[in-house]
Design a protein around this motif. Structure first.
Motif, mmCIF file in Angstrom:
data_model
loop_
_atom_site.group_PDB
_atom_site.id
_atom_site.type_symbol
_atom_site.label_atom_id
_atom_site.label_comp_id
_atom_site.label_asym_id
_atom_site.label_seq_id
_atom_site.Cartn_x
_atom_site.Cartn_y
_atom_site.Cartn_z
ATOM 1 N N ASN A 156 0.791 -1.232 0.000
ATOM 2 C CA ASN A 156 0.000 0.000 0.000
ATOM 3 C C ASN A 156 0.822 1.281 0.000
ATOM 4 O OD1 ASN A 156 -2.643 -1.132 -0.006
ATOM 5 N ND2 ASN A 156 -2.359 -1.700 2.125
ATOM 6 N N HIS A 157 2.104 1.214 0.346
ATOM 7 C CA HIS A 157 2.891 2.440 0.517
ATOM 8 C C HIS A 157 4.151 2.524 -0.346
ATOM 9 C CE1 HIS A 157 0.451 2.265 4.211
ATOM 10 N NE2 HIS A 157 0.432 3.573 4.073
ATOM 11 N N THR A 158 4.398 1.557 -1.187
ATOM 12 C CA THR A 158 5.614 1.597 -2.016
ATOM 13 C C THR A 158 5.280 1.178 -3.449
ATOM 14 O OG1 THR A 158 6.260 -0.700 -1.645
ATOM 15 C CG2 THR A 158 6.998 0.908 0.004
ATOM 16 N N ASN A 159 6.313 1.099 -4.259
ATOM 17 C CA ASN A 159 6.109 0.671 -5.646
ATOM 18 C C ASN A 159 6.060 -0.853 -5.792
ATOM 19 O OD1 ASN A 159 8.809 0.129 -5.233
ATOM 20 N ND2 ASN A 159 9.497 1.044 -7.145
ATOM 21 N N LEU A 160 5.983 -1.582 -4.681
ATOM 22 C CA LEU A 160 5.745 -3.023 -4.752
ATOM 23 C C LEU A 160 4.451 -3.294 -5.509
ATOM 24 C CD1 LEU A 160 6.221 -6.000 -3.969
ATOM 25 C CD2 LEU A 160 5.167 -5.499 -1.751
ATOM 26 N N ARG A 161 3.504 -2.389 -5.376
ATOM 27 C CA ARG A 161 2.209 -2.521 -6.064
ATOM 28 C C ARG A 161 2.412 -2.671 -7.575
ATOM 29 N NH1 ARG A 161 -3.198 -0.419 -4.817
ATOM 30 N NH2 ARG A 161 -2.325 0.187 -2.838
ATOM 31 N N SER A 162 3.348 -1.925 -8.151
ATOM 32 C CA SER A 162 3.553 -2.002 -9.599
ATOM 33 C C SER A 162 4.140 -3.351 -10.027
ATOM 34 C CB SER A 162 4.444 -0.856 -10.077
ATOM 35 O OG SER A 162 5.728 -0.950 -9.494
ATOM 36 N N LEU A 163 4.912 -3.996 -9.158
ATOM 37 C CA LEU A 163 5.500 -5.290 -9.485
ATOM 38 C C LEU A 163 4.444 -6.384 -9.562
ATOM 39 C CD1 LEU A 163 8.114 -7.084 -9.813
ATOM 40 C CD2 LEU A 163 7.945 -7.448 -7.350
ATOM 41 N N VAL A 164 3.447 -6.311 -8.680
ATOM 42 C CA VAL A 164 2.455 -7.390 -8.607
ATOM 43 C C VAL A 164 1.123 -7.034 -9.257
ATOM 44 C CG1 VAL A 164 3.488 -8.376 -6.534
ATOM 45 C CG2 VAL A 164 1.658 -6.694 -6.317
ATOM 46 N N ARG A 165 1.027 -5.860 -9.852
ATOM 47 C CA ARG A 165 -0.235 -5.418 -10.465
ATOM 48 C C ARG A 165 -0.744 -6.455 -11.459
ATOM 49 N NH1 ARG A 165 0.657 -0.067 -11.779
ATOM 50 N NH2 ARG A 165 -0.345 0.458 -9.840
ATOM 51 N N GLY A 166 -2.002 -6.809 -11.306
ATOM 52 C CA GLY A 166 -2.640 -7.732 -12.231
ATOM 53 C C GLY A 166 -2.372 -9.205 -11.962
ATOM 54 N N LYS A 167 -1.536 -9.519 -10.986
ATOM 55 C CA LYS A 167 -1.219 -10.920 -10.693
ATOM 56 C C LYS A 167 -2.110 -11.510 -9.603
ATOM 57 C CE LYS A 167 3.623 -10.411 -12.018
ATOM 58 N NZ LYS A 167 5.016 -10.510 -11.575
ATOM 59 N N GLY A 168 -2.882 -10.677 -8.916
ATOM 60 C CA GLY A 168 -3.768 -11.163 -7.866
ATOM 61 C C GLY A 168 -3.054 -11.662 -6.626
ATOM 62 N N ILE A 169 -1.816 -11.220 -6.433
ATOM 63 C CA ILE A 169 -1.030 -11.697 -5.294
ATOM 64 C C ILE A 169 -1.331 -10.892 -4.027
ATOM 65 C CG2 ILE A 169 1.311 -11.961 -4.390
ATOM 66 C CD1 ILE A 169 2.232 -12.422 -7.273
ATOM 67 N N LEU A 170 -1.365 -9.602 -4.159
ATOM 68 C CA LEU A 170 -1.560 -8.715 -3.012
ATOM 69 C C LEU A 170 -2.764 -7.831 -3.229
ATOM 70 C CD1 LEU A 170 2.157 -7.789 -2.436
ATOM 71 C CD2 LEU A 170 0.677 -8.758 -0.700
ATOM 72 N N PRO A 171 -3.394 -7.343 -2.209
ATOM 73 C CA PRO A 171 -3.113 -7.597 -0.795
ATOM 74 C C PRO A 171 -3.579 -8.993 -0.382
ATOM 75 C CG PRO A 171 -5.048 -6.214 -0.982
ATOM 76 C CD PRO A 171 -4.515 -6.414 -2.383
ATOM 77 N N ILE A 172 -3.083 -9.427 0.780
ATOM 78 C CA ILE A 172 -3.448 -10.747 1.289
ATOM 79 C C ILE A 172 -4.238 -10.599 2.586
ATOM 80 C CG2 ILE A 172 -1.576 -12.045 0.225
ATOM 81 C CD1 ILE A 172 0.024 -11.745 2.807
ATOM 82 N N ALA A 173 -4.971 -11.656 2.929
ATOM 83 C CA ALA A 173 -5.722 -11.663 4.187
ATOM 84 C C ALA A 173 -4.741 -11.670 5.351
ATOM 85 C CB ALA A 173 -6.622 -12.893 4.256
ATOM 86 N N GLU A 174 -5.045 -10.906 6.376
ATOM 87 C CA GLU A 174 -4.212 -10.842 7.579
ATOM 88 C C GLU A 174 -4.847 -11.736 8.644
ATOM 89 O OE1 GLU A 174 -3.922 -6.643 8.406
ATOM 90 O OE2 GLU A 174 -2.873 -6.265 6.526
#
Length: 147
Positions: free
Chosen positions: A88-106
């Motif tokens: 939610n706070h870094t560019n990690l979102r761009s790496l996984v966009r469209g892959k359905g990996i994140l976010p995950i259940a806590e």
């Protein structure tokens, strides 16, 4: 004799209080500040710290326990919350966009989706370290700012 013992105990408590206080007044990490994880500002003229992941002890004394697929509990939930924070706070979102990996259940349950999310985080944070294994050990806990 009783007065001397009282003075020794008071002195020990004072030293313990000073030692505890020093843990909260250390300089903030420049890297953490740039990610918005540290409420303090980075002092002028400082640069981000560089950590050699090879220098992290195998069982970091301040790290939560190592967790992996099949584990359950508060350490798993902490890892899930931390990876979601980075999503939610870094560019990690761009790496996984469209892959359905994140976010995950806590939910504190380390299943396949959590493993995939941890592997995506590891690939994003330290791809050259060669330890993209989906296990949250000392190296990954360090990268998640928990040891």
């Amino acid at each position: 004799m009783r007065k001397a013992l009282k003075m020794v105990v008071c002195g020990a408590l004072l030293l313990a209080a000073l030692f505890s206080l020093s843990a909260f007044t250390s300089a903030p990490s420049a890297h953490a500040a740039t990610l918005g994880m540290n409420p303090h500002t980075t002092p002028t003229g400082t640069t981000a710290h560089v950590v050699s992941y090879a220098s992290i002890p195998p069982d970091g004394p301040n790290c939560p326990r190592t967790v992996q697929k099949g584990d359950r509990g508060s350490a798993v939930k902490l890892a899930q919350q931390s990876v979601n924070w980075f999503y939610n706070h870094t560019n990690l979102r761009s790496l996984v966009r469209g892959k359905g990996i994140l976010p995950i259940a806590e939910d504190g349950i380390f299943g396949q989706r959590t493993k995939d999310a941890i592997m995506a985080f590891q690939e994003w944070d330290y791809p050259a370290a060669g330890s993209i294994d989906g296990i949250v050990g000392p190296t990954t806990w360090h990268a998640l700012y928990h040891c």
